[in-house]
Design a protein around this motif. Structure first.
Motif, PDB file in Angstrom:
ATOM      1  N   ALA A 105       0.984  -1.129  -0.424  1.00 11.79           N
ATOM      2  CA  ALA A 105       0.134   0.383   0.068  1.00 11.79           C
ATOM      3  C   ALA A 105       0.893   1.567  -0.127  1.00 11.79           C
ATOM      4  N   GLY A 106       1.988   1.099   0.033  1.00 12.27           N
ATOM      5  CA  GLY A 106       2.962   2.110   0.384  1.00 12.27           C
ATOM      6  C   GLY A 106       3.013   2.873   1.144  1.00 12.27           C
ATOM      7  N   THR A 107       2.835   2.704   2.243  1.00 11.77           N
ATOM      8  CA  THR A 107       3.263   2.885   3.787  1.00 11.77           C
ATOM      9  C   THR A 107       4.427   2.025   4.572  1.00 11.77           C
ATOM     10  N   ALA A 108       4.871   2.635   5.790  1.00 10.01           N
ATOM     11  CA  ALA A 108       6.215   2.551   5.893  1.00 10.01           C
ATOM     12  C   ALA A 108       5.497   1.528   7.202  1.00 10.01           C
ATOM     13  N   PRO A 109       6.632   0.082   6.658  1.00  9.10           N
ATOM     14  CA  PRO A 109       6.328  -1.187   7.688  1.00  9.10           C
ATOM     15  C   PRO A 109       6.442  -0.386   9.769  1.00  9.10           C
ATOM     16  N   GLY A 110       7.729   0.351   9.344  1.00  7.62           N
ATOM     17  CA  GLY A 110       8.138   0.347  10.696  1.00  7.62           C
ATOM     18  C   GLY A 110       7.922   1.780  11.325  1.00  7.62           C
ATOM     19  N   ASP A 111       6.683   2.259  10.699  1.00  7.65           N
ATOM     20  CA  ASP A 111       6.101   3.948  10.540  1.00  7.65           C
ATOM     21  C   ASP A 111       5.062   3.127  11.286  1.00  7.65           C
ATOM     22  N   PRO A 112       4.679   3.567  12.719  1.00 14.09           N
ATOM     23  CA  PRO A 112       3.448   3.515  13.082  1.00 14.09           C
ATOM     24  C   PRO A 112       1.872   4.464  12.251  1.00 14.09           C
ATOM     25  N   SER A 113       2.847   5.961  12.518  1.00 18.48           N
ATOM     26  CA  SER A 113       1.813   6.816  12.265  1.00 18.48           C
ATOM     27  C   SER A 113       1.531   7.106  10.500  1.00 18.48           C
TER      28      SER A 113
END
Ligand code: HEC
Ligand code: CA
Length: 270
Positions: A105-113
Motif C-alpha cells: 500500500a506504500g506505507t512504512a512498515p516500521g512507522d505506525p504513524s
C-alpha cells in the motif's frame, strides 16, 4: 569484482571503507527492487528510514529490528528477497497491518504513524517522539557544521604553502602555516563533536562509523605532526624533511577526503 591484493595500509583502508559504505546502500537497493518501489513514492523517499529511524539516525525502527532479527535467526549474512518475504506477515510497527500489506500500500512498515488499519491507534511512543522539541545540543553535536573548518583550513593552508614555496613568498608561507595550525586545532573540535554526536545518537563504535572515526583521528594526528615539523624548522626545512612533509600532506588529503565522503554516505546514503 576482482579482488587484488592490497599494497598498502591506505589501499586496505579504502577497500574496507567502500565495502562498509556500500553494504548499507545494498540493503536499500534490495528492498526497493524486490518490492518494485517507484522513484519518488513515499517509501522511496523514506530511503534508509525504511529500516532505520531516519536517514541520519541509524538506530533500527521496528521493521529494521525485525529485518536484523530475521538475519540472526536465519544466520544470513545479508538481506535478500527470501528474508524480506519471511517477515511480510509480521506487523512490525504494531499498527494493525502486516508489513507485506503496508509495503504494497506504500506505507512504512516500521512507522505506525504512516498508515495502517483504519481505526488502529498508532503506538503512543512514536507520536510522542515526533512532538518532542528539537533537543539541545542537537543530536549531531554540531558535527556537520564544525568538520568543515579543519577540512577547509587544511586544504587552504596547503595551497597557500605550495604557492609560497613556488614564489618563495614569506607572507604566503606564513598564511599557510596559520591555516594548518588552525586546521590542527579545529580538527580536535571535529573529533570531539563527532564523538558527542555518536553518544547522543547511541551509535556503535563499528562499521562505517568506526572507519570514519579512525580516518578522522589519523588525519588529525598527521596534521599535528606536520605542525610539529614546522614549529621546529619552519620554512628552513631541508629537502628530505620537505619531501616527508608533503607525503604526509598528501596522505592526510586522502584520509580527510575519505573520512568526509564516508560522513556524507552516512548522512545521505550512497
Ligand atoms: C531493508 C532494511 C535496511 C535499509 C533500507 C537500510 N538498512 Fe542499514 N542496516 C540494515 C540492517 C539489517 C543492518 C545490520 C546489518 C548487519 O548487522 O549486518 C544495517 C546496518 C546499518 C549500519 C551499521 C550500523 C551498525 O550497527 O554497524 C549503518 C550505518 C546503516 N545500516 C546505514 C544505512 C544507510 C545509510 C541506509 C540507506 C542508504 C540503510 N542503512 C538502509 C537494514 C537496512
Ligand atoms: Ca504495520
Amino acid at each position: 569484482m576482482k579482488r587484488s591484493h592490497h599494497r598498502s595500509g591506505v589501499l586496505l583502508l579504502i577497500a574496507l571503507a567502500s565495502s562498509v559504505a556500500s553494504a548499507s546502500g545494498v540493503y536499500l537497493d534490495t528492498f526497493l527492487s524486490h518490492y518494485k518501489i517507484k522513484d519518488g513514492s513515499a517509501l522511496a523517499e523514506k530511503s534508509c528510514g525504511i529500516c532505520h529511524v531516519s536517514d541520519s539516525d541509524f538506530k533500527f525502527n521496528p521493521f529494521g529490528k525485525d529485518v536484523k532479527k530475521a538475519m540472526t535467526d536465519r544466520n544470513a549474512e545479508e538481506v535478500d528477497a527470501a528474508l524480506l518475504v519471511s517477515i511480510e506477515n509480521l506487523d512490525s510497527d504494531g499498527d494493525g497491518t502486516p508489513n507485506g500489506k503496508e509495503i504494497a500500500a506504500g506505507t512504512a512498515p516500521g512507522d505506525p504513524s504512516s498508515g495502517g488499519a483504519p481505526g488502529t491507534k498508532p503506538a503512543a511512543a512514536a507520536t510522542e517522539e515526533a512532538k518532542k522539541p528539537a533537543p539541545f545540543p542537537p543530536k549531531n553535536g554540531f558535527h556537520p557544521a564544525i568538520v568543515h573548518f579543519p577540512i577547509a583550513l587544511f586544504i587552504g593552508g596547503l595551497v597557500l604553502d605550495f604557492l609560497g614555496m613556488l614564489r618563495k613568498d614569506k607572507t604566503l608561507l606564513q598564511a599557510g602555516w596559520y591555516c594548518i595550525l588552525m586546521a590542527a586545532v579545529t580538527s580536535l573540535g571535529g573529533i570531539a563533536s563527532g564523538v558527542l554526536a555518536m553518544g547522543l545518537q547511541k551509535l556503535p563504535y563499528r562499521g562505517l562509523i568506526f572507519t570514519h572515526l579512525t580516518m578522522a583521528v589519523a588525519s588529525s594526528v598527521i596534521i599535528w605532526i606536520m605542525v610539529a615539523m614546522r614549529v621546529h624548522r619552519h620554512e628552513k626545512m631541508n629537502v628530505p624533511m620537505r619531501f616527508l612533509y608533503y607525503v604526509l600532506a598528501a596522505a592526510t588529503f586522502v584520509l580527510i577526503s575519505w573520512a568526509g565522503h564516508l560522513g556524507g554516505v552516512f548522512v545521505y546514503g550512497e
